[in-house]
Design a protein around this motif. Structure first.
Motif, mmCIF file in Angstrom:
data_model
loop_
_atom_site.group_PDB
_atom_site.id
_atom_site.type_symbol
_atom_site.label_atom_id
_atom_site.label_comp_id
_atom_site.label_asym_id
_atom_site.label_seq_id
_atom_site.Cartn_x
_atom_site.Cartn_y
_atom_site.Cartn_z
ATOM 1 N N GLY A 88 0.808 -1.218 0.000
ATOM 2 C CA GLY A 88 0.000 0.000 0.000
ATOM 3 C C GLY A 88 0.840 1.265 0.000
ATOM 4 O O GLY A 88 0.396 2.328 0.414
ATOM 5 N N LYS A 89 2.079 1.142 -0.504
ATOM 6 C CA LYS A 89 3.036 2.253 -0.478
ATOM 7 C C LYS A 89 2.574 3.464 -1.297
ATOM 8 O O LYS A 89 2.623 4.591 -0.835
ATOM 9 C CB LYS A 89 4.368 1.736 -1.018
ATOM 10 C CG LYS A 89 5.576 2.314 -0.404
ATOM 11 C CD LYS A 89 6.879 1.649 -0.723
ATOM 12 C CE LYS A 89 7.032 0.445 -1.523
ATOM 13 N NZ LYS A 89 6.482 0.087 -2.729
ATOM 14 N N THR A 90 2.126 3.175 -2.522
ATOM 15 C CA THR A 90 1.744 4.267 -3.435
ATOM 16 C C THR A 90 0.522 5.012 -2.896
ATOM 17 O O THR A 90 0.496 6.250 -2.846
ATOM 18 C CB THR A 90 1.487 3.710 -4.851
ATOM 19 O OG1 THR A 90 2.679 3.041 -5.287
ATOM 20 C CG2 THR A 90 1.135 4.814 -5.824
ATOM 21 N N LEU A 128 3.735 -1.096 5.918
ATOM 22 C CA LEU A 128 3.552 -2.520 6.205
ATOM 23 C C LEU A 128 2.081 -2.896 6.126
ATOM 24 O O LEU A 128 1.226 -2.191 6.659
ATOM 25 C CB LEU A 128 4.054 -2.837 7.617
ATOM 26 C CG LEU A 128 5.557 -2.721 7.861
ATOM 27 C CD1 LEU A 128 5.845 -2.672 9.352
ATOM 28 C CD2 LEU A 128 6.290 -3.904 7.235
ATOM 29 N N ASP A 129 1.805 -4.018 5.477
ATOM 30 C CA ASP A 129 0.447 -4.552 5.412
ATOM 31 C C ASP A 129 0.168 -5.282 6.728
ATOM 32 O O ASP A 129 0.827 -6.275 7.046
ATOM 33 C CB ASP A 129 0.367 -5.514 4.219
ATOM 34 C CG ASP A 129 -1.002 -6.144 4.048
ATOM 35 O OD1 ASP A 129 -1.808 -6.094 4.994
ATOM 36 O OD2 ASP A 129 -1.258 -6.692 2.967
ATOM 37 N N ALA A 130 -0.814 -4.798 7.479
ATOM 38 C CA ALA A 130 -1.125 -5.390 8.786
ATOM 39 C C ALA A 130 -1.529 -6.859 8.665
ATOM 40 O O ALA A 130 -1.373 -7.632 9.605
ATOM 41 C CB ALA A 130 -2.250 -4.603 9.455
ATOM 42 N N ALA A 131 -2.033 -7.244 7.491
ATOM 43 C CA ALA A 131 -2.505 -8.617 7.296
ATOM 44 C C ALA A 131 -1.365 -9.627 7.267
ATOM 45 O O ALA A 131 -1.585 -10.825 7.424
ATOM 46 C CB ALA A 131 -3.314 -8.714 6.006
ATOM 47 N N THR A 132 -0.132 -9.158 7.062
ATOM 48 C CA THR A 132 0.989 -10.106 6.998
ATOM 49 C C THR A 132 1.423 -10.569 8.387
ATOM 50 O O THR A 132 2.260 -11.445 8.518
ATOM 51 C CB THR A 132 2.215 -9.508 6.264
ATOM 52 O OG1 THR A 132 2.559 -8.268 6.895
ATOM 53 C CG2 THR A 132 1.943 -9.272 4.807
ATOM 54 N N GLY A 133 0.853 -9.975 9.426
ATOM 55 C CA GLY A 133 1.103 -10.455 10.788
ATOM 56 C C GLY A 133 2.566 -10.426 11.163
ATOM 57 O O GLY A 133 3.255 -9.433 10.945
ATOM 58 N N ILE A 143 4.029 2.923 8.751
ATOM 59 C CA ILE A 143 2.610 3.129 8.466
ATOM 60 C C ILE A 143 2.009 1.735 8.304
ATOM 61 O O ILE A 143 2.472 0.952 7.464
ATOM 62 C CB ILE A 143 2.399 3.934 7.163
ATOM 63 C CG1 ILE A 143 2.999 5.337 7.299
ATOM 64 C CG2 ILE A 143 0.908 4.024 6.812
ATOM 65 C CD1 ILE A 143 2.900 6.194 6.039
ATOM 66 N N LEU A 144 1.033 1.408 9.135
ATOM 67 C CA LEU A 144 0.355 0.110 9.019
ATOM 68 C C LEU A 144 -0.868 0.277 8.147
ATOM 69 O O LEU A 144 -1.720 1.128 8.432
ATOM 70 C CB LEU A 144 -0.091 -0.383 10.398
ATOM 71 C CG LEU A 144 0.841 -1.237 11.234
ATOM 72 C CD1 LEU A 144 0.072 -1.793 12.424
ATOM 73 C CD2 LEU A 144 1.454 -2.390 10.453
ATOM 74 N N THR A 145 -0.964 -0.529 7.097
ATOM 75 C CA THR A 145 -2.088 -0.395 6.170
ATOM 76 C C THR A 145 -3.044 -1.577 6.283
ATOM 77 O O THR A 145 -2.736 -2.584 6.929
ATOM 78 C CB THR A 145 -1.589 -0.313 4.715
ATOM 79 O OG1 THR A 145 -0.944 -1.550 4.382
ATOM 80 C CG2 THR A 145 -0.617 0.831 4.518
ATOM 81 N N LYS A 146 -4.198 -1.424 5.634
ATOM 82 C CA LYS A 146 -5.211 -2.487 5.523
ATOM 83 C C LYS A 146 -5.728 -2.924 6.886
ATOM 84 O O LYS A 146 -5.889 -4.109 7.157
ATOM 85 C CB LYS A 146 -4.655 -3.663 4.707
ATOM 86 C CG LYS A 146 -4.159 -3.186 3.333
ATOM 87 C CD LYS A 146 -3.653 -4.289 2.456
ATOM 88 C CE LYS A 146 -2.959 -3.724 1.219
ATOM 89 N NZ LYS A 146 -2.356 -4.699 0.369
ATOM 90 N N LEU A 147 -5.946 -1.944 7.749
ATOM 91 C CA LEU A 147 -6.478 -2.236 9.084
ATOM 92 C C LEU A 147 -7.996 -2.170 9.123
ATOM 93 O O LEU A 147 -8.588 -2.359 10.171
ATOM 94 C CB LEU A 147 -5.898 -1.251 10.104
ATOM 95 C CG LEU A 147 -4.585 -1.709 10.729
ATOM 96 C CD1 LEU A 147 -3.858 -0.542 11.345
ATOM 97 C CD2 LEU A 147 -4.810 -2.786 11.765
ATOM 98 N N ASP A 148 -8.615 -1.831 7.983
ATOM 99 C CA ASP A 148 -10.075 -1.761 7.953
ATOM 100 C C ASP A 148 -10.658 -3.173 7.991
ATOM 101 O O ASP A 148 -10.094 -4.108 7.466
ATOM 102 C CB ASP A 148 -10.547 -1.042 6.685
ATOM 103 C CG ASP A 148 -9.859 -1.594 5.439
ATOM 104 O OD1 ASP A 148 -8.639 -1.832 5.516
ATOM 105 O OD2 ASP A 148 -10.522 -1.800 4.415
#
Length: 204
Positions: free
Chosen positions: A15-17, A123-128, A148-153
């Motif tokens: 989710g960098k871009t 960082l994608d939060a889903a990667t744990g 920045i932690l992404t995809k936390l929704d």
């Protein structure tokens, strides 16, 4: 004396871009004049994506299609920022599906050239727990200043946040809470703790 420089790094698909554009929007609302830089020389799609997001936000984007030298792009962007009065430069760099040495060395050269005031790891939060390994590796190579932690929704992900802070000692600065360009929140530990525990984020 020059623009503040933010270097965005992370694996491909983290989710960098989108995070770069969200951050630019946030800075614009704070009265800054950001300039986005498409510094991913391997994925034309990433350049196009950033250009489209910039247009949507009314924020200029430095795009050099076909240019393979990331340092050359960075020099152009710095010159453009100085000549147009832009006070924040956000560099969206290349990612990979996994960490590889050529990519890391390219980022090190870019860091040494632009001397960023922030190196933000997306960082994608889903990667744990894998996110922890990624954070450790990037931090050793680059000296990241925060994450920045992404995809936390959508669910109570976010436990990796505790490990990242514990192991790297680096703060989590923002949370990506969805696809929308306004879905970037400043990190509040109590809010994330509530989510992890399943209470929901009452304050948020």
């Amino acid at each position: 004396g020059g623009p503040a420089i933010l270097l965005m790094c992370g694996l491909h698909g983290s989710g960098k871009t989108t995070s770069s554009a969200k951050l630019a929007r946030l800075l614009l609302k704070q009265g800054r004049q950001p300039l986005l830089v498409a510094a991913d020389v391997y994925r034309p799609a990433a350049m196009d994506q950033l250009r489209i997001l910039g247009e949507k936000l009314g924020i200029p984007v430095v795009v050099r299609p076909g240019e393979k030298d990331v340092l050359s792009i960075a020099r152009d962007a710095l010159a453009e920022a100085r000549s147009t009065g832009r006070d924040v430069l956000i560099l969206d760099t290349a990612g990979r599906l996994q960490i590889d040495e050529p990519l890391v060395q390219e980022l090190v050269r870019l860091r040494d050239l632009v001397r960023p005031c922030e190196i933000l790891l997306v960082l994608d939060a889903a990667t744990g727990q894998e996110a922890v390994n990624v954070a450790t590796h990037f931090d050793k190579a680059l000296g990241v200043t925060g994450a920045i932690l992404t995809k936390l929704d959508g669910d109570a992900r976010g436990g990796a946040a505790l490990s990242i802070k514990e192991i790297t000692g680096k703060p989590i600065k923002f949370l990506g809470m969805g696809e929308g360009l306004d879905k970037l929140e400043e990190f509040r530990p109590d809010g994330l703790a509530s989510r992890i525990l399943g209470f929901g984020d009452i304050v948020g």
